[in-house]
Scaffold this motif. Sequence first.
Motif, PDB file in Angstrom:
ATOM      1  N   LEU A  11      36.460  25.741  37.327  1.00 55.30           N
ATOM      2  CA  LEU A  11      36.369  27.166  37.055  1.00 55.30           C
ATOM      3  C   LEU A  11      37.786  27.710  36.990  1.00 55.30           C
ATOM      4  O   LEU A  11      38.597  27.469  37.887  1.00 55.30           O
ATOM      5  CB  LEU A  11      35.578  27.883  38.148  1.00 55.30           C
ATOM      6  N   HIS A  12      38.089  28.439  35.931  1.00 52.58           N
ATOM      7  CA  HIS A  12      39.405  29.052  35.754  1.00 52.58           C
ATOM      8  C   HIS A  12      39.300  30.536  36.065  1.00 52.58           C
ATOM      9  O   HIS A  12      38.370  31.203  35.623  1.00 52.58           O
ATOM     10  CB  HIS A  12      39.880  28.867  34.311  1.00 52.58           C
ATOM     11  N   MET A  13      40.275  31.048  36.841  1.00 52.68           N
ATOM     12  CA  MET A  13      40.333  32.479  37.143  1.00 52.68           C
ATOM     13  C   MET A  13      41.731  33.017  36.881  1.00 52.68           C
ATOM     14  O   MET A  13      42.722  32.390  37.254  1.00 52.68           O
ATOM     15  CB  MET A  13      40.010  32.761  38.607  1.00 52.68           C
ATOM     16  N   ASN A  14      41.784  34.166  36.245  1.00 52.79           N
ATOM     17  CA  ASN A  14      43.006  34.959  36.132  1.00 52.79           C
ATOM     18  C   ASN A  14      42.601  36.379  36.510  1.00 52.79           C
ATOM     19  O   ASN A  14      41.743  36.967  35.858  1.00 52.79           O
ATOM     20  CB  ASN A  14      43.569  34.913  34.711  1.00 52.79           C
ATOM     21  N   PRO A  15      43.189  36.934  37.580  1.00 49.88           N
ATOM     22  CA  PRO A  15      42.760  38.253  38.053  1.00 49.88           C
ATOM     23  C   PRO A  15      43.300  39.429  37.247  1.00 49.88           C
ATOM     24  O   PRO A  15      43.046  40.581  37.597  1.00 49.88           O
ATOM     25  CB  PRO A  15      43.299  38.289  39.481  1.00 49.88           C
ATOM     26  N   GLY A  16      44.026  39.158  36.175  1.00 50.54           N
ATOM     27  CA  GLY A  16      44.678  40.253  35.452  1.00 50.54           C
ATOM     28  C   GLY A  16      45.918  40.677  36.221  1.00 50.54           C
ATOM     29  O   GLY A  16      46.550  39.869  36.892  1.00 50.54           O
ATOM     30  N   ALA A  17      46.259  41.940  36.142  1.00 45.76           N
ATOM     31  CA  ALA A  17      47.460  42.448  36.820  1.00 45.76           C
ATOM     32  C   ALA A  17      47.104  43.671  37.652  1.00 45.76           C
ATOM     33  O   ALA A  17      46.387  44.548  37.183  1.00 45.76           O
ATOM     34  CB  ALA A  17      48.534  42.806  35.799  1.00 45.76           C
ATOM     35  N   CYS A  18      47.621  43.721  38.877  1.00 44.98           N
ATOM     36  CA  CYS A  18      47.354  44.903  39.703  1.00 44.98           C
ATOM     37  C   CYS A  18      48.597  45.776  39.874  1.00 44.98           C
ATOM     38  O   CYS A  18      48.549  46.807  40.534  1.00 44.98           O
ATOM     39  CB  CYS A  18      46.749  44.521  41.042  1.00 44.98           C
ATOM     40  N   GLY A  19      49.690  45.379  39.244  1.00 45.94           N
ATOM     41  CA  GLY A  19      50.889  46.204  39.259  1.00 45.94           C
ATOM     42  C   GLY A  19      50.879  47.219  38.129  1.00 45.94           C
ATOM     43  O   GLY A  19      49.888  47.352  37.400  1.00 45.94           O
ATOM     44  N   LYS A  20      51.976  47.920  37.988  1.00 46.01           N
ATOM     45  CA  LYS A  20      52.056  48.966  36.968  1.00 46.01           C
ATOM     46  C   LYS A  20      52.952  48.593  35.791  1.00 46.01           C
ATOM     47  O   LYS A  20      53.086  49.359  34.854  1.00 46.01           O
ATOM     48  CB  LYS A  20      52.549  50.269  37.596  1.00 46.01           C
ATOM     49  N   HIS A  21      53.559  47.404  35.839  1.00 45.16           N
ATOM     50  CA  HIS A  21      54.453  46.973  34.773  1.00 45.16           C
ATOM     51  C   HIS A  21      53.713  46.004  33.858  1.00 45.16           C
ATOM     52  O   HIS A  21      53.052  45.087  34.315  1.00 45.16           O
ATOM     53  CB  HIS A  21      55.694  46.291  35.359  1.00 45.16           C
TER      54      HIS A  21
ATOM     55  N   HIS B 205      49.002  45.748  30.128  1.00 48.32           N
ATOM     56  CA  HIS B 205      47.622  45.998  30.535  1.00 48.32           C
ATOM     57  C   HIS B 205      47.393  47.490  30.781  1.00 48.32           C
ATOM     58  O   HIS B 205      48.311  48.212  31.142  1.00 48.32           O
ATOM     59  CB  HIS B 205      47.269  45.185  31.788  1.00 48.32           C
ATOM     60  N   LYS B 206      46.176  47.921  30.587  1.00 48.86           N
ATOM     61  CA  LYS B 206      45.833  49.332  30.820  1.00 48.86           C
ATOM     62  C   LYS B 206      45.146  49.512  32.163  1.00 48.86           C
ATOM     63  O   LYS B 206      45.467  50.433  32.895  1.00 48.86           O
ATOM     64  CB  LYS B 206      44.958  49.854  29.686  1.00 48.86           C
ATOM     65  N   MET B 207      44.201  48.642  32.473  1.00 49.72           N
ATOM     66  CA  MET B 207      43.461  48.706  33.733  1.00 49.72           C
ATOM     67  C   MET B 207      44.062  47.725  34.722  1.00 49.72           C
ATOM     68  O   MET B 207      44.283  46.556  34.386  1.00 49.72           O
ATOM     69  CB  MET B 207      41.987  48.380  33.490  1.00 49.72           C
ATOM     70  N   ARG B 208      44.332  48.181  35.926  1.00 48.94           N
ATOM     71  CA  ARG B 208      44.818  47.317  37.000  1.00 48.94           C
ATOM     72  C   ARG B 208      43.609  46.635  37.635  1.00 48.94           C
ATOM     73  O   ARG B 208      42.651  47.311  38.008  1.00 48.94           O
ATOM     74  CB  ARG B 208      45.588  48.139  38.025  1.00 48.94           C
ATOM     75  N   THR B 209      43.663  45.304  37.753  1.00 55.89           N
ATOM     76  CA  THR B 209      42.503  44.552  38.237  1.00 55.89           C
ATOM     77  C   THR B 209      42.860  43.481  39.265  1.00 55.89           C
ATOM     78  O   THR B 209      44.000  43.001  39.318  1.00 55.89           O
ATOM     79  CB  THR B 209      41.770  43.859  37.071  1.00 55.89           C
ATOM     80  N   MET B 210      41.855  43.131  40.067  1.00 58.33           N
ATOM     81  CA  MET B 210      41.915  42.020  41.017  1.00 58.33           C
ATOM     82  C   MET B 210      40.529  41.377  41.035  1.00 58.33           C
ATOM     83  O   MET B 210      39.572  41.938  40.486  1.00 58.33           O
ATOM     84  CB  MET B 210      42.237  42.511  42.431  1.00 58.33           C
ATOM     85  N   LEU B 211      40.411  40.241  41.701  1.00 55.31           N
ATOM     86  CA  LEU B 211      39.123  39.580  41.894  1.00 55.31           C
ATOM     87  C   LEU B 211      38.874  39.369  43.384  1.00 55.31           C
ATOM     88  O   LEU B 211      39.808  39.130  44.151  1.00 55.31           O
ATOM     89  CB  LEU B 211      39.090  38.219  41.191  1.00 55.31           C
ATOM     90  N   ARG B 212      37.607  39.459  43.748  1.00 56.77           N
ATOM     91  CA  ARG B 212      37.197  39.145  45.111  1.00 56.77           C
ATOM     92  C   ARG B 212      36.009  38.190  45.009  1.00 56.77           C
ATOM     93  O   ARG B 212      35.119  38.391  44.175  1.00 56.77           O
ATOM     94  CB  ARG B 212      36.811  40.419  45.855  1.00 56.77           C
ATOM     95  N   PHE B 213      36.001  37.164  45.858  1.00 57.14           N
ATOM     96  CA  PHE B 213      34.917  36.186  45.832  1.00 57.14           C
ATOM     97  C   PHE B 213      34.842  35.490  47.174  1.00 57.14           C
ATOM     98  O   PHE B 213      35.685  35.702  48.052  1.00 57.14           O
ATOM     99  CB  PHE B 213      35.114  35.184  44.688  1.00 57.14           C
TER     100      PHE B 213
END
Length: 163
Positions: free
Chosen positions: A124-134, A137-145
């Motif tokens: 399984l591959h996961m990339n949480p996106g970006a949670c910073g402001k730089h 990306h438009k939406m700041r995202t993370m993953l929880r599992f």
Amino acid sequence: MKILLLSDTHSYIDERILHYASEVDEVWHAGDIGDLSVTDQLQKIAPLRAVYGNIDDHKIRACFPLNNRFTIEGVDVWITHIGGYPPKYNINTRDEIRENTPKLFICGHSHILKVMPDSKLGLLHMNPGACGKHGFHKMRTMLRFEITKGEIKNLEVIELGTK
């Protein structure tokens, strides 16, 4: 074991990220930390596993590895910053993935939230996106599992709002 997975903070952390970090057993950071103050704050709340990314300086690289491979709750995990996606893995990861396949392969870098199986290799591959402001990306995202007895389950996308 509850996990918060984030990436690409680029020196930015806020109370929302810290709040979510307080609700898990471990926080995993997939690189482009930006400043050690980010990881210092996270480590005060929960155990942290992290890797450095392409924007991280020598101080961060002295604290965190390029690759972090470990087994937790029966799941072989590999975290790196730049890894590619199934089936087009990065040149630096593809041979190892094929020869010594992890169950969970995590990377950041793209700022694009993506969770996808590689059915050919059984990972399984996961990339949480970006949670910073730089970044673009438009939406700041993370993953929880959760990881329990060799299973990855209860995956949630956390949207932190726009930059």
